[in-house]
Scaffold this active site. Structure first.
Site, PDB file in Angstrom:
ATOM      1  CB  SER A  61      -0.950   0.014   1.200  1.00  0.00           C
ATOM      2  OG  SER A  61      -0.238   0.170   2.415  1.00  0.00           O
ATOM      3  CE  LYS A 133      -2.873   2.651   4.802  1.00  0.00           C
ATOM      4  NZ  LYS A 133      -2.751   1.759   3.626  1.00  0.00           N
TER       5      LYS A 133
END
Length: 240
Positions: A61, A133
């Site tokens: 990701s 993230k």
């Protein structure tokens, strides 16, 4: 004067006691090794808990910035001395109260210890509720997607996201949100393969992450050696 019988008795005692002495020496060496290993593990756990923690990247990701199997070094002191996460920072956070709405069943104490020990040296993911993230918006920011050229805007300024995975667009999901104070809007660099703030727009908090849930900032990649280097914030060149 020592007689032959006494000499024989002494020799017999030495023969019988030799294995015992050898066993004691082996036990002593083993005890020192175990004590040293326990001390080293204790130091690693302390450092991991309060200063720098290795974190195993389990998914793509955050590619190409972070690849599957990378061990990143998470600076736990980065936001503990009056600093807050900034736009462009790559952070590790506990997804409870944002990405994870319900507590899962707790594991056994032994399983928990093994996980913590493995996480301390970057051999396994610390917790299933932990995520990595990039911060796109902080408290008070208005983040929207997208402008006429398909770029994400923060406070009306388009982002120049040169860290995106090749072939990805900034977002296939339209959104327009004002980030509440004390919270963050976060996204993965591999937008087409990242379950991030966009996937939780309908959850409490609207997909934003509480700042107090941030574990630390990803400052570098420690392993594998071919990926050694720092993880740079994108803020300096984010807007264009």
């Amino acid at each position: 004067m020592t007689t032959d019988a006494q000499q024989q008795d002494d020799a017999e005692r030495d023969r019988v006691s030799a294995p015992v002495k050898q066993g004691r020496r082996r036990w002593s060496r083993s005890a020192r090794l175990y004590a040293g290993a326990a001390l080293l593990l204790s130091v690693l756990l302390l450092v991991s808990a309060f200063v720098v923690q290795p974190f195993l990247i389990p998914s793509s990701s955050m590619a190409p910035t972070l690849k599957v199997g990378d061990r990143i070094l998470v600076n736990k002191l980065a936001y503990r001395i009056g600093n807050s996460p900034g736009r462009g920072d790559v952070v590790v956070f506990d997804g409870r109260e944002s990405f994870v709405q319900e507590e899962g069943p707790g594991g056994s104490p032994v399983t928990g210890f093994v996980r913590k020990a493995g996480a301390a040296v970057g051999l396994m993911r610390p917790e299933e509720t932990d995520y990595v993230k990039r911060v796109i918006g902080v408290g008070g920011d208005r983040v929207r997607c997208c402008d006429k050229r398909g770029r994400i805007e923060v406070n009306g300024v388009p982002l120049d996201e040169d860290y995106l995975h090749e072939g990805d667009e900034p977002s296939a999901v339209p959104f327009d949100i004002e980030v509440p104070q004390g919270r963050l809007w976060v996204m993965g660099d591999h937008r087409s393969d990242s379950s991030d703030s966009r996937a939780h727009l309908g959850d409490p908090g609207g997909g934003t992450v509480p700042v107090e849930r941030v574990i630390g900032r990803a400052d570098g990649i420690g392993w594998p050696m071919k990926h050694w280097g720092s993880v740079q914030s994108a803020e300096a060149g984010a807007h264009g």
